[in-house]
Design an enzyme around this catalytic site. Structure first.
Site, PDB file in Angstrom:
ATOM      1  N   ASP A  36      -6.325   1.127   0.050  1.00 41.69           N
ATOM      2  CA  ASP A  36      -6.297   0.968   1.323  1.00 41.69           C
ATOM      3  C   ASP A  36      -7.791   0.574   1.915  1.00 41.69           C
ATOM      4  O   ASP A  36      -8.223   0.329   1.101  1.00 41.69           O
ATOM      5  CB  ASP A  36      -5.605   2.271   2.041  1.00 41.69           C
ATOM      6  CG  ASP A  36      -6.798   3.404   1.806  1.00 41.69           C
ATOM      7  OD1 ASP A  36      -7.736   3.310   0.854  1.00 41.69           O
ATOM      8  OD2 ASP A  36      -6.462   4.443   2.063  1.00 41.69           O
ATOM      9  N   LYS A  38       0.805  -1.131   0.003  1.00 40.98           N
ATOM     10  CA  LYS A  38      -0.037  -0.059   0.197  1.00 40.98           C
ATOM     11  C   LYS A  38       0.821   1.141  -0.020  1.00 40.98           C
ATOM     12  O   LYS A  38       0.651   2.161  -0.890  1.00 40.98           O
ATOM     13  CB  LYS A  38      -0.985  -0.208   1.326  1.00 40.98           C
ATOM     14  CG  LYS A  38      -1.757   1.235   1.457  1.00 40.98           C
ATOM     15  CD  LYS A  38      -2.940   0.890   2.341  1.00 40.98           C
ATOM     16  CE  LYS A  38      -2.118   0.800   3.849  1.00 40.98           C
ATOM     17  NZ  LYS A  38      -2.982   0.692   4.933  1.00 40.98           N
TER      18      LYS A  38
END
Ligand code: SF4
Length: 243
Positions: free
Chosen positions: A154, A136
């Site tokens: 996310d 991420k």
């Protein structure tokens, strides 16, 4: 027959692009996520990397203040690697897991100096070798700092993409793969910004404000069982003016 399905696919793609365009217009009026602010203030890959690491499991206001305190003392890998871990932890307190993050920041800076000549690599596989950096964080760094193609998924992006019915997935990794097939590449770098801002203000984890939502007509509301109260118009306006 193929024609109806092609027509349906074109219609869905049109709706999806139109929904993204609407989100772009709306989120422009709201306060930007902290990493976006850091990137706009100074598009330095190192600052973007550090701000993203600090932002994990932390409210944006807290990350913002911690990043400002830290960068005022150390804004390069050399300077940050020289700071004792306890001082680093004090500077970034109270971000989530500040002791663990202080340890990772120091180790990541040392590795940047040892392996990458003190520069942040523009490569996801290289970035994830740094302590505290997962896919991420790496995705946000390559898209925001180096303008490379990618979608940073996310919890907000994962949740909202599923609610909208754009994807049917169980994990952020699955969502990332599915979104590459569903979303036109021109939107990839912006999707995180739009959906994170959207998730912070309107399509919240619990009780999303569907009554205020300009893309409600295009949303499947998958898994949404209860919604929050709409904001009165005056409050919506004052929030918009904060941007
Ligand atoms: S309609 Fe509700 S669930 Fe769908 S995007 Fe809007 S706020 Fe989120």
């Amino acid at each position: 027959m193929s024609r109806p399905s092609h027509a349906s696919a074109r219609s869905t793609d049109f709706n999806l692009a139109e929904a993204i365009r609407r989100l772009r217009r709306v989120v422009a009026r709201w306060r930007q996520p902290v990493v976006e602010r850091v990137a706009n203030e100074k598009p330095d890959p190192f600052r973007i990397l550090i701000a993203t690491m600090l932002s994990l499991r932390t409210k944006d206001e807290t990350t913002d203040e911690a990043a400002r305190r830290l960068f005022a003392v150390a804004s390069t890998p050399e300077a940050m690697a020289r700071l004792p871990e306890k001082r680093l932890a004090r500077l970034i307190y109270p971000v989530g897991f500040y002791n663990q993050k202080a340890c990772c920041l120091r180790a990541a800076c040392s590795l940047l100096l040892e392996r990458f000549g003190g520069r942040v690599p523009a490569d996801i596989d290289a970035l994830v070798t740094l302590p505290g950096v997962g896919r991420k964080v790496a995705n946000l760094v390559v898209t925001r700092a180096f303008h490379l193609p990618g979608i940073c998924v996310d919890t907000h992006v994962h949740r909202i993409s599923n609610r909208l019915g754009w994807v049917v997935t169980k994990t952020p990794e699955e969502t990332e793969r599915a979104l590459y097939d569903r979303i036109q590449p021109r939107w990839w770098p912006y999707l995180n910004l739009y959906l994170v801002t959207w998730g912070q203000h309107c399509c919240r984890p619990t009780h999303p404000r569907c009554g205020d939502c300009p893309i409600a007509a295009r949303c499947a509301r998958v898994g949404v069982t209860s919604t929050g109260k709409s904001r009165p118009p005056a409050r919506r306006l004052s929030r918009g003016l904060q941007a």
